[in-house]
Write a protein that holds these residues in place. Sequence first.
Motif, PDB file in Angstrom:
ATOM      1  N   ALA A   1      -1.349  -4.290  -4.323  1.00  0.00           N
ATOM      2  CA  ALA A   1      -2.058  -4.632  -3.083  1.00  0.00           C
ATOM      3  C   ALA A   1      -3.114  -5.713  -3.294  1.00  0.00           C
ATOM      4  O   ALA A   1      -3.288  -6.593  -2.457  1.00  0.00           O
ATOM      5  CB  ALA A   1      -2.692  -3.372  -2.499  1.00  0.00           C
ATOM      6  N   HIS A   2      -3.825  -5.656  -4.443  1.00  0.00           N
ATOM      7  CA  HIS A   2      -4.938  -6.597  -4.597  1.00  0.00           C
ATOM      8  C   HIS A   2      -4.468  -8.032  -4.866  1.00  0.00           C
ATOM      9  O   HIS A   2      -5.264  -8.960  -4.823  1.00  0.00           O
ATOM     10  CB  HIS A   2      -5.915  -6.120  -5.666  1.00  0.00           C
TER      11      HIS A   2
ATOM     12  N   LEU B   1       0.801  -1.219   0.000  1.00  0.00           N
ATOM     13  CA  LEU B   1       0.000   0.000   0.000  1.00  0.00           C
ATOM     14  C   LEU B   1       0.836   1.272   0.000  1.00  0.00           C
ATOM     15  O   LEU B   1       0.320   2.360  -0.190  1.00  0.00           O
ATOM     16  CB  LEU B   1      -0.932   0.009   1.221  1.00  0.00           C
TER      17      LEU B   1
ATOM     18  N   VAL C   1      -3.496 -11.005  -1.203  1.00  0.00           N
ATOM     19  CA  VAL C   1      -4.315 -12.075  -0.628  1.00  0.00           C
ATOM     20  C   VAL C   1      -3.994 -13.394  -1.328  1.00  0.00           C
ATOM     21  O   VAL C   1      -3.817 -14.433  -0.695  1.00  0.00           O
ATOM     22  CB  VAL C   1      -5.809 -11.734  -0.768  1.00  0.00           C
TER      23      VAL C   1
END
Lengths: 255, 302
Positions: free
Chosen positions: A75-76, A55, A79
Amino acid sequence: MSQRVLDVRNLEAGYEPGVPIVRGASITVGKGEIVVVLGPNGAGKSTLIKAIAGLVPITGGTVLLDGSDITAAPAHTMVRLGLAFVPQTENIFPLMSVEDNLKVACGILKPREIPARIGEMYAAFPDLARQRKTVAGNLSGGQRQMLAVARALIVHPKVLVLDEPSAGLSPKFVAMVFEMLAGIRISGVTILLVEQNAKAALAIGDRAYVLVEGKDRHEGVASELWNDPVVAELYLGQRRLDPERDRHSGKGSAA
Amino acid sequence: MNLQFVVDGLLAGSMIGLGAIGVTLTYSILRFSNFAHGDFMAWGAYATLAAVGAIGAMFGKIAPIAPLSFGWPLIAAVVIGMAITGLLALLLDLMLFARLRAKGQAIIVVMASFGASMALRSLLEFIFTSRPTYFSRAIQIAMPVGFGIRITPDQIALLLLTAVLVLGVHLLMTRTQTGRSMQALSQNAALARIVGIDVAKVVRVTWIVGGALACVAGVMIGILIQIRPFMGFDMLLPMFAAAILGGIGSVPGAVLGGLIIGLAEAGAVQLIGAEWRAAVSFIILMTVLFVRPIGLFGVRER
Protein backbone atom coordinates in the motif's frame (compact mmCIF):
# COMPACT_ATOMS: atom_id res chain seq x y z
CA MET A 1 -12.36 5.96 -24.34
CA SER A 2 -8.82 7.01 -25.01
CA GLN A 3 -5.78 5.65 -23.23
CA ARG A 4 -6.44 3.34 -20.29
CA VAL A 5 -4.98 4.64 -17.04
CA LEU A 6 -6.33 1.90 -14.83
CA ASP A 7 -7.09 -1.56 -16.15
CA VAL A 8 -8.42 -4.13 -13.67
CA ARG A 9 -8.85 -7.62 -15.07
CA ASN A 10 -10.70 -10.50 -13.41
CA LEU A 11 -9.75 -9.33 -9.96
CA GLU A 12 -10.31 -11.70 -7.06
CA ALA A 13 -9.76 -10.42 -3.54
CA GLY A 14 -10.88 -10.95 0.03
CA TYR A 15 -9.80 -10.55 3.63
CA GLU A 16 -9.59 -14.27 4.36
CA PRO A 17 -8.08 -16.99 2.18
CA GLY A 18 -10.74 -18.99 0.37
CA VAL A 19 -13.45 -16.39 0.97
CA PRO A 20 -13.23 -14.01 -1.98
CA ILE A 21 -15.44 -10.95 -1.77
CA VAL A 22 -14.43 -9.62 -5.16
CA ARG A 23 -14.97 -12.47 -7.63
CA GLY A 24 -13.58 -11.69 -11.04
CA ALA A 25 -14.31 -7.99 -11.42
CA SER A 26 -13.03 -6.17 -14.52
CA ILE A 27 -13.11 -2.41 -14.88
CA THR A 28 -11.17 0.14 -16.87
CA VAL A 29 -10.68 3.84 -16.36
CA GLY A 30 -9.60 6.00 -19.29
CA LYS A 31 -7.46 9.09 -19.04
CA GLY A 32 -9.43 12.05 -17.71
CA GLU A 33 -12.56 10.00 -17.03
CA ILE A 34 -14.67 9.80 -13.92
CA VAL A 35 -15.74 6.19 -13.51
CA VAL A 36 -18.30 5.27 -10.86
CA VAL A 37 -18.72 1.85 -9.27
CA LEU A 38 -22.23 1.28 -7.97
CA GLY A 39 -23.92 -1.70 -6.44
CA PRO A 40 -26.03 -2.93 -3.55
CA ASN A 41 -24.67 -3.19 -0.02
CA GLY A 42 -22.24 -6.07 0.31
CA ALA A 43 -21.52 -6.20 -3.41
CA GLY A 44 -17.82 -5.77 -2.70
CA LYS A 45 -17.45 -2.23 -4.01
CA SER A 46 -15.22 -1.02 -1.19
CA THR A 47 -13.26 -4.27 -1.13
CA LEU A 48 -12.64 -3.90 -4.86
CA ILE A 49 -11.03 -0.48 -4.62
CA LYS A 50 -9.21 -1.31 -1.40
CA ALA A 51 -7.71 -4.30 -3.19
CA ILE A 52 -6.69 -2.05 -6.08
CA ALA A 53 -5.04 0.28 -3.53
CA GLY A 54 -3.10 -2.62 -1.98
CA LEU A 55 -5.10 -2.77 1.25
CA VAL A 56 -6.87 -6.11 0.74
CA PRO A 57 -5.05 -9.30 -0.33
CA ILE A 58 -5.50 -10.10 -4.01
CA THR A 59 -5.88 -13.78 -4.91
CA GLY A 60 -6.32 -13.52 -8.65
CA GLY A 61 -6.37 -11.20 -11.64
CA THR A 62 -4.26 -8.17 -12.43
CA VAL A 63 -4.24 -4.44 -11.88
CA LEU A 64 -2.44 -2.38 -14.52
CA LEU A 65 -1.67 1.29 -13.97
CA ASP A 66 -0.59 3.06 -17.15
CA GLY A 67 0.31 -0.34 -18.55
CA SER A 68 2.55 -1.48 -15.70
CA ASP A 69 1.52 -4.24 -13.33
CA ILE A 70 0.82 -2.95 -9.81
CA THR A 71 -1.13 -5.99 -8.62
CA ALA A 72 -0.71 -6.38 -4.85
CA ALA A 73 2.06 -3.79 -4.60
CA PRO A 74 2.45 -2.77 -0.93
CA ALA A 75 0.00 0.00 0.00
CA HIS A 76 2.72 2.50 0.88
CA THR A 77 4.23 2.27 -2.63
CA MET A 78 0.95 3.09 -4.42
CA VAL A 79 1.44 6.85 -4.18
CA ARG A 80 4.82 6.56 -5.88
CA LEU A 81 3.31 4.32 -8.56
CA GLY A 82 0.69 6.98 -9.26
CA LEU A 83 -2.42 5.81 -7.43
CA ALA A 84 -3.81 7.94 -4.61
CA PHE A 85 -6.55 6.51 -2.42
CA VAL A 86 -9.03 8.36 -0.22
CA PRO A 87 -10.63 6.02 2.35
CA GLN A 88 -14.25 6.42 3.33
CA THR A 89 -13.68 7.29 6.98
CA GLU A 90 -10.72 8.25 9.14
CA ASN A 91 -9.08 9.73 6.08
CA ILE A 92 -7.22 12.55 7.83
CA PHE A 93 -4.76 12.67 10.74
CA PRO A 94 -7.01 14.24 13.39
CA LEU A 95 -4.33 15.62 15.72
CA MET A 96 -2.19 17.26 13.04
CA SER A 97 -2.81 20.68 11.54
CA VAL A 98 -4.30 20.98 8.08
CA GLU A 99 -0.90 22.01 6.74
CA ASP A 100 0.90 19.07 8.37
CA ASN A 101 -1.73 16.71 6.96
CA LEU A 102 -0.74 17.95 3.51
CA LYS A 103 3.00 17.97 4.22
CA VAL A 104 3.06 14.42 5.57
CA ALA A 105 1.68 13.17 2.25
CA CYS A 106 4.47 14.86 0.27
CA GLY A 107 7.03 12.14 0.93
CA ILE A 108 7.57 11.39 -2.75
CA LEU A 109 7.96 15.02 -3.82
CA LYS A 110 11.29 16.81 -3.86
CA PRO A 111 11.59 18.95 -0.71
CA ARG A 112 11.89 22.19 -2.70
CA GLU A 113 8.68 21.41 -4.65
CA ILE A 114 6.60 20.99 -1.51
CA PRO A 115 5.82 24.61 -0.55
CA ALA A 116 4.68 25.48 -4.08
CA ARG A 117 2.57 22.32 -4.29
CA ILE A 118 0.90 23.10 -0.96
CA GLY A 119 0.26 26.62 -2.28
CA GLU A 120 -1.48 25.11 -5.33
CA MET A 121 -3.71 23.01 -3.08
CA TYR A 122 -4.61 26.09 -1.03
CA ALA A 123 -5.45 27.93 -4.24
CA ALA A 124 -7.72 25.06 -5.29
CA PHE A 125 -9.28 24.69 -1.83
CA PRO A 126 -9.52 28.17 -0.26
CA ASP A 127 -11.34 26.73 2.76
CA LEU A 128 -8.22 24.79 3.65
CA ALA A 129 -6.01 27.84 3.18
CA ARG A 130 -8.09 29.72 5.73
CA GLN A 131 -7.75 26.86 8.22
CA ARG A 132 -4.15 25.86 7.58
CA LYS A 133 -3.24 26.00 11.28
CA THR A 134 -6.45 24.32 12.45
CA VAL A 135 -6.12 20.86 13.95
CA ALA A 136 -7.72 18.65 11.30
CA GLY A 137 -9.94 16.85 13.81
CA ASN A 138 -11.79 20.14 14.37
CA LEU A 139 -12.80 20.54 10.71
CA SER A 140 -16.38 20.01 9.56
CA GLY A 141 -17.26 16.79 7.74
CA GLY A 142 -17.14 18.45 4.33
CA GLN A 143 -13.83 20.14 5.03
CA ARG A 144 -12.36 16.85 6.16
CA GLN A 145 -13.25 15.30 2.80
CA MET A 146 -11.74 18.32 1.11
CA LEU A 147 -8.52 17.87 3.06
CA ALA A 148 -8.45 14.14 2.31
CA VAL A 149 -8.88 14.81 -1.41
CA ALA A 150 -6.29 17.62 -1.42
CA ARG A 151 -3.89 15.32 0.40
CA ALA A 152 -4.37 12.66 -2.28
CA LEU A 153 -4.05 15.13 -5.19
CA ILE A 154 -0.90 16.77 -3.87
CA VAL A 155 1.36 14.05 -5.29
CA HIS A 156 0.08 14.42 -8.90
CA PRO A 157 -1.54 10.95 -9.01
CA LYS A 158 -2.35 9.33 -12.36
CA VAL A 159 -5.62 8.17 -10.84
CA LEU A 160 -7.54 9.33 -7.78
CA VAL A 161 -9.52 6.52 -6.12
CA LEU A 162 -12.27 7.46 -3.67
CA ASP A 163 -14.32 5.25 -1.37
CA GLU A 164 -17.78 6.79 -0.83
CA PRO A 165 -16.73 10.40 -0.37
CA SER A 166 -20.29 11.43 0.52
CA ALA A 167 -20.83 8.80 3.23
CA GLY A 168 -21.99 10.21 6.53
CA LEU A 169 -22.17 13.80 5.32
CA SER A 170 -25.17 16.10 5.62
CA PRO A 171 -26.91 16.94 2.29
CA LYS A 172 -25.22 20.35 2.11
CA PHE A 173 -21.78 18.76 2.32
CA VAL A 174 -22.71 15.98 -0.10
CA ALA A 175 -23.44 18.62 -2.73
CA MET A 176 -20.17 20.33 -1.86
CA VAL A 177 -18.15 17.12 -2.25
CA PHE A 178 -19.60 16.30 -5.67
CA GLU A 179 -19.10 19.87 -6.82
CA MET A 180 -15.47 19.53 -5.73
CA LEU A 181 -15.03 16.26 -7.66
CA ALA A 182 -16.56 17.78 -10.78
CA GLY A 183 -14.10 20.65 -10.43
CA ILE A 184 -11.14 18.29 -10.05
CA ARG A 185 -12.18 16.48 -13.19
CA ILE A 186 -12.05 19.71 -15.18
CA SER A 187 -8.39 19.97 -14.21
CA GLY A 188 -7.80 16.67 -15.99
CA VAL A 189 -7.45 14.25 -13.07
CA THR A 190 -8.67 10.70 -13.66
CA ILE A 191 -11.08 9.51 -10.96
CA LEU A 192 -12.41 6.12 -9.88
CA LEU A 193 -15.22 6.46 -7.39
CA VAL A 194 -17.33 4.06 -5.34
CA GLU A 195 -20.63 5.55 -4.23
CA GLN A 196 -23.88 4.72 -2.51
CA ASN A 197 -25.35 8.02 -3.62
CA ALA A 198 -25.96 6.80 -7.17
CA LYS A 199 -27.85 9.81 -8.45
CA ALA A 200 -25.20 12.36 -7.50
CA ALA A 201 -22.35 10.12 -8.61
CA LEU A 202 -23.87 9.39 -12.03
CA ALA A 203 -24.50 13.10 -12.50
CA ILE A 204 -20.75 13.82 -12.47
CA GLY A 205 -19.53 10.46 -13.85
CA ASP A 206 -18.68 9.52 -17.44
CA ARG A 207 -19.15 5.80 -17.19
CA ALA A 208 -20.32 3.48 -14.48
CA TYR A 209 -20.12 -0.15 -13.49
CA VAL A 210 -22.67 -1.99 -11.42
CA LEU A 211 -21.04 -4.51 -9.14
CA VAL A 212 -23.08 -7.46 -7.86
CA GLU A 213 -21.72 -10.26 -5.70
CA GLY A 214 -18.19 -9.20 -6.40
CA LYS A 215 -18.51 -9.15 -10.18
CA ASP A 216 -19.15 -6.37 -12.66
CA ARG A 217 -22.63 -7.09 -14.03
CA HIS A 218 -23.34 -4.00 -16.01
CA GLU A 219 -21.37 -1.25 -17.62
CA GLY A 220 -22.55 1.89 -19.31
CA VAL A 221 -22.42 5.58 -19.90
CA ALA A 222 -23.29 7.22 -16.58
CA SER A 223 -26.24 9.26 -17.80
CA GLU A 224 -27.78 6.26 -19.59
CA LEU A 225 -27.29 3.92 -16.66
CA TRP A 226 -29.38 6.21 -14.50
CA ASN A 227 -32.28 5.81 -16.97
CA ASP A 228 -31.84 2.09 -17.52
CA PRO A 229 -34.93 0.58 -15.83
CA VAL A 230 -33.47 -2.89 -15.33
CA VAL A 231 -30.37 -1.61 -13.67
CA ALA A 232 -32.35 0.86 -11.63
CA GLU A 233 -34.79 -1.71 -10.34
CA LEU A 234 -32.20 -4.33 -9.61
CA TYR A 235 -29.33 -2.46 -8.15
CA LEU A 236 -29.89 1.19 -7.40
CA GLY A 237 -31.80 1.33 -4.15
CA GLN A 238 -32.15 5.07 -4.36
CA ARG A 239 -34.20 4.76 -7.52
CA ARG A 240 -37.17 3.44 -5.60
CA LEU A 241 -37.62 6.86 -4.08
CA ASP A 242 -37.83 8.37 -7.51
CA PRO A 243 -41.37 9.66 -8.11
CA GLU A 244 -41.30 8.78 -11.80
CA ARG A 245 -40.71 5.14 -11.09
CA ASP A 246 -43.38 5.06 -8.44
CA ARG A 247 -45.90 6.38 -10.95
CA HIS A 248 -44.76 3.86 -13.52
CA SER A 249 -45.30 0.91 -11.19
CA GLY A 250 -48.69 2.25 -10.26
CA LYS A 251 -48.22 2.73 -6.54
CA GLY A 252 -47.61 5.81 -4.50
CA SER A 253 -48.35 9.28 -5.69
CA ALA A 254 -46.04 11.66 -7.45
CA ALA A 255 -45.05 14.53 -5.21
CA MET B 1 13.08 23.76 53.41
CA ASN B 2 16.40 23.64 51.58
CA LEU B 3 16.11 24.59 47.90
CA GLN B 4 18.80 22.09 46.96
CA PHE B 5 15.98 19.72 46.07
CA VAL B 6 15.34 21.84 42.96
CA VAL B 7 18.72 20.95 41.44
CA ASP B 8 18.45 17.32 42.52
CA GLY B 9 14.92 17.14 41.16
CA LEU B 10 15.79 18.73 37.81
CA LEU B 11 18.66 16.27 37.37
CA ALA B 12 16.57 13.24 38.28
CA GLY B 13 13.81 14.67 36.10
CA SER B 14 16.18 14.98 33.12
CA MET B 15 17.14 11.32 33.36
CA ILE B 16 13.51 10.26 33.79
CA GLY B 17 12.38 12.57 30.98
CA LEU B 18 14.96 11.36 28.45
CA GLY B 19 13.90 7.79 29.18
CA ALA B 20 10.21 8.67 29.07
CA ILE B 21 10.56 10.06 25.52
CA GLY B 22 11.46 6.56 24.35
CA VAL B 23 8.64 4.99 26.35
CA THR B 24 6.06 7.42 25.00
CA LEU B 25 7.22 7.01 21.38
CA THR B 26 7.21 3.21 21.57
CA TYR B 27 3.80 3.26 23.20
CA SER B 28 2.18 5.64 20.72
CA ILE B 29 3.79 4.30 17.54
CA LEU B 30 4.13 0.57 18.23
CA ARG B 31 1.26 0.44 20.73
CA PHE B 32 2.88 -1.45 23.53
CA SER B 33 4.56 -0.73 26.87
CA ASN B 34 8.18 -1.63 26.47
CA PHE B 35 9.36 -2.79 29.90
CA ALA B 36 12.83 -3.38 28.50
CA HIS B 37 13.31 0.33 27.96
CA GLY B 38 15.02 0.79 31.33
CA ASP B 39 17.53 -1.86 30.39
CA PHE B 40 18.41 0.12 27.27
CA MET B 41 19.65 2.76 29.75
CA ALA B 42 21.87 0.29 31.53
CA TRP B 43 23.15 -1.13 28.25
CA GLY B 44 23.83 2.40 27.04
CA ALA B 45 25.82 3.19 30.16
CA TYR B 46 27.87 -0.02 29.94
CA ALA B 47 28.39 0.37 26.17
CA THR B 48 29.67 3.89 26.81
CA LEU B 49 31.88 2.63 29.63
CA ALA B 50 33.34 -0.01 27.31
CA ALA B 51 33.90 2.60 24.60
CA VAL B 52 35.68 4.87 27.10
CA GLY B 53 37.92 1.90 27.95
CA ALA B 54 38.62 1.24 24.28
CA ILE B 55 39.46 4.88 23.62
CA GLY B 56 41.71 4.89 26.70
CA ALA B 57 43.51 1.80 25.40
CA MET B 58 44.06 3.44 22.03
CA PHE B 59 45.01 6.97 23.06
CA GLY B 60 46.32 6.55 26.59
CA LYS B 61 45.30 8.65 29.57
CA ILE B 62 43.57 11.88 28.62
CA ALA B 63 42.98 14.70 31.09
CA PRO B 64 39.38 15.76 31.74
CA ILE B 65 38.13 19.04 30.34
CA ALA B 66 38.32 21.34 33.37
CA PRO B 67 36.17 21.87 35.36
CA LEU B 68 34.26 18.73 34.29
CA SER B 69 35.05 15.26 35.65
CA PHE B 70 35.31 13.84 32.11
CA GLY B 71 37.16 14.59 28.89
CA TRP B 72 36.52 14.11 25.19
CA PRO B 73 36.85 10.30 25.39
CA LEU B 74 33.57 10.14 27.32
CA ILE B 75 31.90 12.53 24.88
CA ALA B 76 33.02 10.40 21.92
CA ALA B 77 32.08 7.25 23.83
CA VAL B 78 28.52 8.51 24.43
CA VAL B 79 28.04 8.92 20.69
CA ILE B 80 29.27 5.34 20.18
CA GLY B 81 27.08 4.18 23.08
CA MET B 82 24.03 5.89 21.55
CA ALA B 83 24.65 4.09 18.27
CA ILE B 84 25.10 0.74 20.02
CA THR B 85 21.97 1.19 22.13
CA GLY B 86 19.96 2.27 19.09
CA LEU B 87 21.14 -0.84 17.25
CA LEU B 88 20.36 -3.00 20.28
CA ALA B 89 16.79 -1.69 20.30
CA LEU B 90 16.56 -2.31 16.56
CA LEU B 91 17.91 -5.84 16.91
CA LEU B 92 15.52 -6.64 19.75
CA ASP B 93 12.62 -5.45 17.60
CA LEU B 94 13.80 -7.50 14.64
CA MET B 95 14.32 -10.68 16.66
CA LEU B 96 11.42 -10.44 19.07
CA PHE B 97 8.88 -7.62 18.97
CA ALA B 98 8.30 -7.40 15.21
CA ARG B 99 7.54 -11.11 15.00
CA LEU B 100 5.10 -10.97 17.91
CA ARG B 101 3.52 -7.76 16.63
CA ALA B 102 2.71 -9.56 13.41
CA LYS B 103 0.53 -11.92 15.46
CA GLY B 104 -1.47 -8.93 16.58
CA GLN B 105 -1.81 -9.40 20.33
CA ALA B 106 -0.43 -6.44 22.25
CA ILE B 107 -0.29 -8.21 25.62
CA ILE B 108 2.08 -10.86 24.26
CA VAL B 109 4.47 -8.15 23.12
CA VAL B 110 4.32 -6.51 26.56
CA MET B 111 5.08 -9.81 28.28
CA ALA B 112 7.91 -10.44 25.83
CA SER B 113 9.39 -7.07 26.77
CA PHE B 114 9.40 -8.22 30.42
CA GLY B 115 11.33 -11.28 29.36
CA ALA B 116 13.70 -9.21 27.24
CA SER B 117 14.25 -6.89 30.20
CA MET B 118 15.32 -9.77 32.44
CA ALA B 119 17.52 -11.30 29.76
CA LEU B 120 19.25 -8.01 28.97
CA ARG B 121 19.86 -7.33 32.66
CA SER B 122 21.21 -10.80 33.35
CA LEU B 123 23.51 -10.52 30.37
CA LEU B 124 24.96 -7.31 31.83
CA GLU B 125 25.48 -8.99 35.20
CA PHE B 126 27.16 -11.87 33.42
CA ILE B 127 29.53 -9.65 31.43
CA PHE B 128 30.23 -6.84 33.90
CA THR B 129 29.19 -8.42 37.26
CA SER B 130 26.64 -6.71 39.46
CA ARG B 131 29.23 -4.67 41.33
CA PRO B 132 28.67 -0.91 40.83
CA THR B 133 31.21 0.91 38.72
CA TYR B 134 31.91 4.53 37.80
CA PHE B 135 32.99 6.67 34.87
CA SER B 136 35.23 8.66 37.19
CA ARG B 137 36.07 8.45 40.87
CA ALA B 138 37.17 12.07 40.99
CA ILE B 139 35.23 14.15 43.48
CA GLN B 140 33.78 17.38 42.16
CA ILE B 141 33.33 20.40 44.36
CA ALA B 142 29.84 21.81 44.18
CA MET B 143 29.69 25.57 43.70
CA PRO B 144 27.25 27.62 45.73
CA VAL B 145 24.91 29.55 43.44
CA GLY B 146 22.75 31.30 46.03
CA PHE B 147 19.53 30.42 47.89
CA GLY B 148 21.47 27.62 49.59
CA ILE B 149 21.78 25.73 46.29
CA ARG B 150 25.00 24.04 45.25
CA ILE B 151 25.68 22.61 41.83
CA THR B 152 28.67 20.86 40.23
CA PRO B 153 30.02 21.65 36.74
CA ASP B 154 29.01 18.14 35.60
CA GLN B 155 25.45 18.78 36.69
CA ILE B 156 25.28 22.06 34.78
CA ALA B 157 26.67 20.39 31.65
CA LEU B 158 24.18 17.53 31.85
CA LEU B 159 21.20 19.84 32.37
CA LEU B 160 22.28 21.78 29.28
CA LEU B 161 22.74 18.55 27.32
CA THR B 162 19.23 17.45 28.28
CA ALA B 163 17.79 20.77 27.12
CA VAL B 164 19.59 20.49 23.77
CA LEU B 165 18.48 16.88 23.21
CA VAL B 166 14.86 17.57 24.13
CA LEU B 167 14.78 20.56 21.78
CA GLY B 168 16.36 18.42 19.07
CA VAL B 169 13.78 15.65 19.42
CA HIS B 170 10.96 18.18 19.52
CA LEU B 171 12.19 19.74 16.27
CA LEU B 172 12.61 16.29 14.72
CA MET B 173 9.01 15.44 15.60
CA THR B 174 7.42 18.69 14.45
CA ARG B 175 9.62 20.05 11.65
CA THR B 176 10.86 17.06 9.67
CA GLN B 177 9.15 14.66 7.32
CA THR B 178 10.35 11.77 9.51
CA GLY B 179 8.77 13.35 12.58
CA ARG B 180 5.50 14.02 10.81
CA SER B 181 5.51 10.41 9.61
CA MET B 182 5.96 9.27 13.22
CA GLN B 183 3.01 11.41 14.31
CA ALA B 184 0.95 10.12 11.40
CA LEU B 185 1.73 6.52 12.26
CA SER B 186 0.73 7.02 15.88
CA GLN B 187 -2.60 8.57 14.85
CA ASN B 188 -3.69 6.19 12.09
CA ALA B 189 -1.42 3.40 10.92
CA ALA B 190 -3.61 2.37 7.96
CA LEU B 191 -3.84 5.90 6.62
CA ALA B 192 -0.11 6.38 7.11
CA ARG B 193 0.51 3.58 4.61
CA ILE B 194 -2.04 5.01 2.20
CA VAL B 195 -0.27 8.38 2.11
CA GLY B 196 2.95 6.60 1.23
CA ILE B 197 4.71 6.27 4.58
CA ASP B 198 7.02 3.28 4.84
CA VAL B 199 5.92 2.01 8.25
CA ALA B 200 8.93 -0.29 8.71
CA LYS B 201 11.30 2.64 8.22
CA VAL B 202 9.47 4.85 10.72
CA VAL B 203 9.50 2.02 13.25
CA ARG B 204 13.27 1.72 12.85
CA VAL B 205 13.75 5.45 13.44
CA THR B 206 11.57 5.21 16.54
CA TRP B 207 13.73 2.47 18.05
CA ILE B 208 16.97 4.27 17.24
CA VAL B 209 15.79 7.58 18.74
CA GLY B 210 14.39 5.86 21.84
CA GLY B 211 17.51 3.73 22.31
CA ALA B 212 19.92 6.64 21.81
CA LEU B 213 18.11 8.83 24.35
CA ALA B 214 17.97 5.96 26.84
CA CYS B 215 21.74 5.66 26.47
CA VAL B 216 22.23 9.35 27.33
CA ALA B 217 19.97 8.98 30.36
CA GLY B 218 21.97 5.93 31.44
CA VAL B 219 25.27 7.78 31.06
CA MET B 220 23.87 10.68 33.11
CA ILE B 221 23.03 8.26 35.90
CA GLY B 222 26.50 6.78 35.52
CA ILE B 223 28.21 10.16 35.82
CA LEU B 224 26.13 11.49 38.70
CA ILE B 225 25.44 8.31 40.66
CA GLN B 226 26.86 4.96 39.56
CA ILE B 227 26.64 2.28 36.89
CA ARG B 228 25.06 -1.06 37.75
CA PRO B 229 22.95 -3.57 35.85
CA PHE B 230 19.76 -2.66 37.76
CA MET B 231 20.12 1.08 37.17
CA GLY B 232 17.63 1.15 34.31
CA PHE B 233 15.10 -1.25 35.78
CA ASP B 234 14.83 1.01 38.82
CA MET B 235 13.90 3.89 36.49
CA LEU B 236 10.99 2.02 34.93
CA LEU B 237 8.22 3.17 37.26
CA PRO B 238 9.21 6.87 37.21
CA MET B 239 9.61 6.72 33.41
CA PHE B 240 6.16 5.25 32.84
CA ALA B 241 4.67 7.65 35.39
CA ALA B 242 6.29 10.54 33.48
CA ALA B 243 5.09 9.33 30.07
CA ILE B 244 1.53 8.89 31.36
CA LEU B 245 1.57 12.17 33.30
CA GLY B 246 2.73 14.02 30.19
CA GLY B 247 0.22 12.31 27.94
CA ILE B 248 1.14 9.29 25.85
CA GLY B 249 2.69 10.27 22.53
CA SER B 250 3.76 13.75 23.59
CA VAL B 251 7.51 14.42 23.65
CA PRO B 252 7.27 17.72 25.56
CA GLY B 253 4.78 16.01 27.88
CA ALA B 254 7.20 13.19 28.65
CA VAL B 255 9.94 15.66 29.56
CA LEU B 256 7.68 17.87 31.66
CA GLY B 257 6.30 14.75 33.33
CA GLY B 258 9.86 13.63 34.05
CA LEU B 259 10.77 16.98 35.60
CA ILE B 260 7.62 17.03 37.76
CA ILE B 261 8.29 13.52 39.03
CA GLY B 262 11.98 14.26 39.58
CA LEU B 263 11.14 17.39 41.59
CA ALA B 264 8.40 15.61 43.55
CA GLU B 265 10.78 12.77 44.41
CA ALA B 266 13.54 15.13 45.51
CA GLY B 267 11.07 17.18 47.53
CA ALA B 268 9.67 14.06 49.19
CA VAL B 269 13.17 12.93 50.17
CA GLN B 270 13.64 16.19 52.05
CA LEU B 271 10.20 16.36 53.58
CA ILE B 272 9.39 12.80 54.54
CA GLY B 273 12.54 10.79 54.00
CA ALA B 274 14.45 8.94 51.30
CA GLU B 275 12.59 5.67 51.80
CA TRP B 276 9.48 7.29 50.27
CA ARG B 277 11.19 8.29 47.01
CA ALA B 278 9.84 5.36 45.00
CA ALA B 279 6.32 5.81 46.36
CA VAL B 280 6.13 9.29 44.86
CA SER B 281 6.07 8.13 41.21
CA PHE B 282 3.50 5.54 42.10
CA ILE B 283 1.22 8.07 43.80
CA ILE B 284 1.55 10.48 40.88
CA LEU B 285 0.86 7.67 38.40
CA MET B 286 -2.29 6.59 40.26
CA THR B 287 -3.52 10.16 40.64
CA VAL B 288 -3.13 10.90 36.92
CA LEU B 289 -4.90 7.67 35.98
CA PHE B 290 -7.82 8.54 38.25
CA VAL B 291 -8.09 12.27 37.58
CA ARG B 292 -6.90 12.85 34.02
CA PRO B 293 -6.01 9.55 32.32
CA ILE B 294 -5.02 11.31 29.08
CA GLY B 295 -2.25 13.20 30.89
CA LEU B 296 -1.20 16.85 30.67
CA PHE B 297 -0.63 17.04 26.90
CA GLY B 298 -2.68 14.01 25.92
CA VAL B 299 -5.60 14.13 23.53
CA ARG B 300 -8.64 11.89 23.63
CA GLU B 301 -8.77 9.33 20.86
CA ARG B 302 -11.39 10.30 18.32
